[in-house]
Design a protein around this motif. Structure first.
Motif, mmCIF file in Angstrom:
data_model
loop_
_atom_site.group_PDB
_atom_site.id
_atom_site.type_symbol
_atom_site.label_atom_id
_atom_site.label_comp_id
_atom_site.label_asym_id
_atom_site.label_seq_id
_atom_site.Cartn_x
_atom_site.Cartn_y
_atom_site.Cartn_z
ATOM 1 N N PRO A 110 -3.139 1.072 11.505
ATOM 2 C CA PRO A 110 -2.576 0.199 10.464
ATOM 3 C C PRO A 110 -1.246 0.725 9.957
ATOM 4 O O PRO A 110 -1.032 1.946 9.852
ATOM 5 C CB PRO A 110 -3.652 0.193 9.377
ATOM 6 N N ALA A 111 -0.357 -0.183 9.595
ATOM 7 C CA ALA A 111 0.990 0.200 9.162
ATOM 8 C C ALA A 111 0.997 0.700 7.728
ATOM 9 O O ALA A 111 1.634 1.716 7.427
ATOM 10 C CB ALA A 111 1.928 -0.997 9.313
ATOM 11 N N GLN A 112 0.274 0.028 6.846
ATOM 12 C CA GLN A 112 0.342 0.406 5.427
ATOM 13 C C GLN A 112 -0.988 0.259 4.710
ATOM 14 O O GLN A 112 -1.037 0.354 3.485
ATOM 15 C CB GLN A 112 1.392 -0.459 4.715
ATOM 16 N N SER A 113 -2.058 0.040 5.446
ATOM 17 C CA SER A 113 -3.350 -0.185 4.811
ATOM 18 C C SER A 113 -4.374 0.799 5.345
ATOM 19 O O SER A 113 -4.102 1.589 6.245
ATOM 20 C CB SER A 113 -3.833 -1.633 5.057
ATOM 21 N N ARG A 114 -5.578 0.728 4.782
ATOM 22 C CA ARG A 114 -6.661 1.612 5.187
ATOM 23 C C ARG A 114 -7.287 1.145 6.503
ATOM 24 O O ARG A 114 -7.627 1.945 7.357
ATOM 25 C CB ARG A 114 -7.718 1.661 4.080
ATOM 26 N N TYR A 115 -7.442 -0.173 6.653
ATOM 27 C CA TYR A 115 -8.078 -0.734 7.840
ATOM 28 C C TYR A 115 -7.169 -1.789 8.458
ATOM 29 O O TYR A 115 -6.380 -2.445 7.762
ATOM 30 C CB TYR A 115 -9.423 -1.399 7.498
ATOM 31 N N ARG A 116 -7.308 -1.934 9.758
ATOM 32 C CA ARG A 116 -6.684 -3.044 10.477
ATOM 33 C C ARG A 116 -7.795 -4.062 10.747
ATOM 34 O O ARG A 116 -8.774 -3.762 11.434
ATOM 35 C CB ARG A 116 -6.061 -2.551 11.778
ATOM 36 N N CYS A 138 -2.488 -3.812 -6.889
ATOM 37 C CA CYS A 138 -1.854 -3.001 -5.861
ATOM 38 C C CYS A 138 -1.179 -3.901 -4.833
ATOM 39 O O CYS A 138 -1.391 -5.119 -4.795
ATOM 40 C CB CYS A 138 -2.875 -2.077 -5.189
ATOM 41 N N ASP A 139 -0.365 -3.300 -3.960
ATOM 42 C CA ASP A 139 0.392 -4.089 -2.979
ATOM 43 C C ASP A 139 -0.534 -4.849 -2.035
ATOM 44 O O ASP A 139 -0.283 -6.016 -1.705
ATOM 45 C CB ASP A 139 1.311 -3.162 -2.174
ATOM 46 N N SER A 140 -1.632 -4.213 -1.623
ATOM 47 C CA SER A 140 -2.548 -4.868 -0.704
ATOM 48 C C SER A 140 -3.252 -6.044 -1.368
ATOM 49 O O SER A 140 -3.391 -7.119 -0.767
ATOM 50 C CB SER A 140 -3.581 -3.857 -0.186
ATOM 51 N N CYS A 141 -3.695 -5.878 -2.608
ATOM 52 C CA CYS A 141 -4.376 -6.960 -3.312
ATOM 53 C C CYS A 141 -3.438 -8.133 -3.573
ATOM 54 O O CYS A 141 -3.840 -9.302 -3.443
ATOM 55 C CB CYS A 141 -4.958 -6.458 -4.631
ATOM 56 N N VAL A 142 -2.190 -7.840 -3.926
ATOM 57 C CA VAL A 142 -1.232 -8.914 -4.170
ATOM 58 C C VAL A 142 -0.920 -9.654 -2.883
ATOM 59 O O VAL A 142 -0.827 -10.883 -2.846
ATOM 60 C CB VAL A 142 0.045 -8.335 -4.809
ATOM 61 N N ALA A 143 -0.796 -8.918 -1.787
ATOM 62 C CA ALA A 143 -0.463 -9.558 -0.517
ATOM 63 C C ALA A 143 -1.616 -10.392 0.025
ATOM 64 O O ALA A 143 -1.397 -11.420 0.669
ATOM 65 C CB ALA A 143 -0.061 -8.489 0.506
ATOM 66 N N CYS A 145 -8.050 -2.356 -0.682
ATOM 67 C CA CYS A 145 -7.592 -2.072 -2.036
ATOM 68 C C CYS A 145 -7.390 -0.568 -2.212
ATOM 69 O O CYS A 145 -8.080 0.249 -1.599
ATOM 70 C CB CYS A 145 -8.606 -2.606 -3.048
ATOM 71 N N VAL A 146 -6.447 -0.209 -3.073
ATOM 72 C CA VAL A 146 -6.174 1.214 -3.318
ATOM 73 C C VAL A 146 -7.402 1.901 -3.888
ATOM 74 O O VAL A 146 -7.681 3.069 -3.560
ATOM 75 C CB VAL A 146 -4.964 1.348 -4.276
ATOM 76 N N GLN A 147 -8.160 1.191 -4.688
ATOM 77 C CA GLN A 147 -9.369 1.764 -5.270
ATOM 78 C C GLN A 147 -10.604 1.547 -4.396
ATOM 79 O O GLN A 147 -11.702 1.890 -4.790
ATOM 80 C CB GLN A 147 -9.614 1.139 -6.646
ATOM 81 N N VAL A 193 0.492 -7.388 7.085
ATOM 82 C CA VAL A 193 0.673 -7.211 8.517
ATOM 83 C C VAL A 193 -0.551 -6.605 9.174
ATOM 84 O O VAL A 193 -0.771 -6.772 10.389
ATOM 85 C CB VAL A 193 1.921 -6.341 8.774
ATOM 86 N N ASP A 194 -1.384 -5.916 8.395
ATOM 87 C CA ASP A 194 -2.569 -5.267 8.960
ATOM 88 C C ASP A 194 -3.792 -6.190 8.973
ATOM 89 O O ASP A 194 -4.840 -5.794 9.488
ATOM 90 C CB ASP A 194 -2.908 -4.006 8.160
#
Length: 431
Positions: free
Chosen positions: A114-120, A73-78, A61-63, A87-88
């Protein structure tokens, strides 16, 4: 959409019945103490994979890392329960990808950032299906992974995970849900679906689910699909789930309490005429014995949620528990359990069920400890019924009589002073 997918939790706060896992994980996320590998173990359908996805959502999550993802956020929605995925965050089914070649490919992909996240994050489901060679291929990267890499292993058999892998993870065991907790969950979902359910249906669904939320919701989903006028009736649920009618079980228990063999075999005949499986009837009867034993030993079993059922059924169970002793019920349970083992794979299950019922009625035909205890308990009950309560209390208060020799009794009588002769009353004065 299936109920277990529609109501899949999106945060740790929505996970029901696993507070011993969600609370430590939430604390670790809020404090920033993130481990590089986790092991989620427990029976099927208890939320291991869902919690692994929630963990990935909380980490990326961004936060975050946070125990309460923002959800926008994009990660939470995905990574939402019904989201398209990220993808991560890679989910691997070890049941079909547990070989050494699959784990080598996973190891090679893990080194990429990772491509777009904090962790893979790699979620390995059914981790006990990974071969020994596959675990050995993952050993080095699980022991010393890159900073951006996190493993989450989910399994129903943690003892089959390689000890060298298991020792490098934080192990969180998941558990089956208690009947009271499961009923709260089901009632909440039924209210959301705006469906009317008979009170006697809930114990049937909970018992069919076996404590697993996913299995229980699958059973409830089947009943909802066949509901007429948005109402699930007891008879419809009884027919769909194949459970034994409570009236037949009550007839069998009453016949055992009265020692009436004709009534007991009539109940078995009713089971067969109704099209029920004799094995299922034996299982339900064994569960009733268990409930009666618990109600005898734990007076507040219903309040604690150890025994669940409609109020009218619970009232009948209280009456049955007062008629049968603990030793008798224990032997009944042992005999029925042995009969269930004999029915497994048998070609004539009804015949074996009738033989088990005959054993229940004849404790004197066995010399086991349970049979002797049942006979002693029966004798004690007969004695209690034959001695009135007043005479029993007087016998307990009166001192015991002692034997005295005749010569000693004659000496005692001679030593005692003679009682004075009664004085005649004076004549009445004339008028």
């Amino acid at each position: 959409m299936a109920l277990y997918r529609k109501y899949r939790p999106a945060t740790f706060a929505e996970v029901i019945g696993q507070e011993h896992v969600t609370e430590p994980l939430s604390t670790a996320l809020d404090s920033g103490r993130i481990n590089h590998a986790y092991l989620f173990s427990g029976p099927r359908g208890c939320g291991k994979t869902s919690s692994a996805r929630i963990l990935a959502r909380s980490l990326n999550c961004v936060q975050g890392p946070t125990a309460s993802p923002c959800g926008v956020c994009d990660s939470c929605v995905a990574l939402a329960p019904n989201g398209p995925g990220n993808v991560d965050v890679v989910e691997l089914d070890a049941a079909s990808h547990g070989g050494v070649d699959d784990t080598r490919e996973l190891r090679d992909r893990a080194f990429y950032a990772p491509a777009q996240s904090r962790y893979r994050i790699f979620i390995v489901d059914e981790a006990h299906m990974v071969t020994t060679a596959g675990f050995n291929a993952l050993l080095k990267i699980v022991e010393e992974p890159p900073e951006h890499l996190i493993f989450v292993f989910a399994t129903t058999e943690p003892e089959k995970v390689l000890p060298t892998i298991r020792s490098r993870t934080h192990h969180y065991p998941f558990r089956l849900l208690a009947p009271r907790t499961m009923r709260t969950l089901i009632e909440k979902i039924v209210a959301s679906e705006q469906v009317e359910v008979d009170d006697a249906v809930y114990p049937l669904v909970i018992r069919a689910g076996g404590g697993s939320p996913r299995d229980t919701l699958s059973v409830l989903d089947q009943l909802l699909a066949g509901a007429e006028s948005n109402r699930i009736g007891y008879q419809r649920a009884l027919a769909l789930l194949g459970a034994t009618d409570i009236a037949l079980i009550d007839d069998a228990i009453d016949a055992l309490a009265a020692g009436d063999g004709a009534a007991l075999f009539s109940a078995v005949e009713g089971v067969v005429d109704a099209g029920h499986d004799p094995r299922r009837f034996a299982t339900d009867l064994l569960e009733r014995f268990r409930d009666l034993i618990v109600m005898q030993l734990v007076p507040d079993a219903v309040t604690r949620g150890v025994v669940d059922g409609p109020e009218d059924v619970l009232e009948r169970m209280r009456e049955q528990a007062s008629k049968l002793g603990t030793a008798t019920l224990t032997r009944y349970a042992e005999v029925m359990h042995a009969g269930l083992g004999e029915m497994r794979g048998a070609t004539a299950p009804r015949l074996l069920l009738e033989v088990a019922c005959a054993r229940l009625l004849l404790p004197s035909a066995s010399d086991t400890e349970a049979a002797v205890l049942q006979r002693v308990e029966r004798i004690e009950k007969r004695l209690e019924m034959s001695i009135p309560a007043g005479e029993e209390a007087a016998a307990a208060v009166a001192p015991p009589k002692q034997f005295v020799r005749k010569t000693v009794r004659d000496a005692q009588d001679a030593a005692e002073p003679a009682a004075p002769a009664p004085v005649a009353p004076a004549p009445a004065a004339p008028a």
